[in-house]
Design an enzyme around this catalytic site. Structure first.
Site, short mmCIF file in Angstrom:
data_model
loop_
_atom_site.label_atom_id
_atom_site.label_comp_id
_atom_site.label_asym_id
_atom_site.label_seq_id
_atom_site.Cartn_x
_atom_site.Cartn_y
_atom_site.Cartn_z
N ASN A 1 -10.35 -0.18 0.57
CA ASN A 1 -8.89 -0.06 0.53
C ASN A 1 -8.39 -0.59 -0.82
OD1 ASN A 1 -6.14 -0.37 0.80
ND2 ASN A 1 -6.22 -1.34 2.81
N HIS B 1 -3.42 7.24 3.01
CA HIS B 1 -3.83 5.96 2.43
C HIS B 1 -5.20 5.60 3.01
CE1 HIS B 1 -4.15 1.88 1.31
NE2 HIS B 1 -3.76 1.37 2.45
N CYS C 1 0.82 -1.23 0.00
CA CYS C 1 0.00 0.00 0.00
C CYS C 1 0.84 1.26 0.00
CB CYS C 1 -0.94 0.02 1.19
SG CYS C 1 -1.95 -1.45 1.32
#
Ligand code: UT7
Length: 310
Positions: free
Chosen positions: A265, A235, A112
């Site tokens: 996500n 994020h 990520c």
């Protein structure tokens, strides 16, 4: 020479899967998912849309938005942990599809935090004068490595792509400072076996600490203070983690980007997707100080402070 963002693009598959859809498939509830994560729905790519397809759509838009020709790209960096196959890389597939015949190409694997690693890599090439234009894509088709029988992970993730073109910008604009980091001792908390395996609590604790710390660190490195921050793009993993970062910076709620409710996500794609949407909504203006910060499996993390504009 300063390196900054000169074009943005993003792509999200059309198919929407809501929490209510997931309730029908597994032992979960809309209430649990919303309250623990902030997620309401996510996008899932069709079987015949692989990662390179998502990446191409976002990349083509970013190049157009930058007002350059694909032949002008010197380097293509694709941050992904879900490539179509180990090789050829997604970046090489893009190089071909875009007709970027003068570009080098490689994928970056930092989960990520991958998009932060990509931007920082691009900055080095641009600021040394070695390369002029670099395309960075954050893209994931996480649905193909999601165990749809594991409620601990299946409710969290989504598919999507975000892209930017970086190039030289005027004095005082562009990337002001960055921080990248890793801690392999935490690899056991988030990894891919066949599917994604996650120890949510451990990742949560790490993320809350790291997002705040890295944001403060890049501010200090840039010689700025919390009051200077105009926009935070964290994020998009979990609204509770994002809120912790926002509070650490003492920022009002409207200065933090939030797309997690719509897309879940999307790993390396979440920061560029959010950036795109804030620019499109006119929230980020010329001269604004923008903080981007991410964390992920590895463990990895990265943050950038930048002054928006060309
Ligand atoms: O990009 C990086 C990727 N990862 C992350 O960012 C994840 C970071 N971690 C998190 O976001 C949170 O830890 C989660 C959202 C994954 C979990 O939230 P939590 O508040 O830490 O809950 P928990 O793991 O402590 O689980 C609480 C309960 C458990 O039941 P028991 O053991 O208390 O009876 C779970 O089994 O919630 C249960 N549970 C669920 N219940 C309904 C776990 N997943 C679900 C679910 N639906 N989908």
């Amino acid at each position: 020479m300063n390196a900054g963002i000169i074009g943005v693009g993003r792509y999200l598959p059309e198919t929407i899967v809501t929490n209510l859809d997931l309730e029908k498939k597994m032992d979960t509830s809309d209430e649990w998912i919303r309250s623990r994560t902030g997620i309401e729905e996510r996008r899932i790519a069709k079987d015949d849309m692989d990662t390179s397809y998502l990446a191409y759509q976002a990349a083509a838009e970013a190049i157009k938005n930058a007002g350059i020709a694909a032949e002008e790209l010197d380097l293509i960096l694709v941050a992904t942990v879900t490539p179509d196959q180990p090789f050829p890389t997604v970046s090489c597939m893009l190089q071909d599809q875009l007709g970027a015949k003068n570009a080098a190409a490689m994928d970056i694997s930092a989960a990520c935090a991958g998009f932060m690693y990509g931007m920082v890599t691009a900055k080095q090439f641009i600021e040394t004068g070695a390369y002029k234009y670099v395309l960075i894509v954050g893209v994931e088709k996480l649905s193909k490595i999601t165990d749809w029988n594991d409620r601990n992970t299946a409710v969290l993730f989504g598919d999507g792509a975000g892209a930017v073109v970086m190039g030289p910008v005027s004095d005082g604009k562009g990337v002001l400072s960055f921080e990248l980091g890793s801690d392999g001792t935490g690899g056991k908390y988030l990894y891919q076996d066949k599917y994604i395996v996650m120890h949510g609590r451990e990742v949560f604790k790490f993320a809350v600490r790291q997002m705040g710390e890295s944001s403060i660190n890049v501010l200090e490195k840039a010689g700025l203070s919390k009051e200077d921050v105009d926009f935070l793009i964290p994020h998009q993993a979990n609204i509770r983690i994002m809120e912790a970062a926002r509070q650490r910076l003492d920022l009002p709620i409207e200065k933090m980007s939030k797309t997690v409710h719509k897309y879940g996500n999307t790993s390396s794609a979440s920061i560029p997707i959010s950036l795109f949407e804030e620019i499109e909504a006119g929230k980020i203006k010329d001269g604004d100080v923008v903080i981007m910060v991410g964390f992920g499996g590895g463990l990895t993390w990265g943050a950038i402070a930048m002054r928006w504009g060309k």
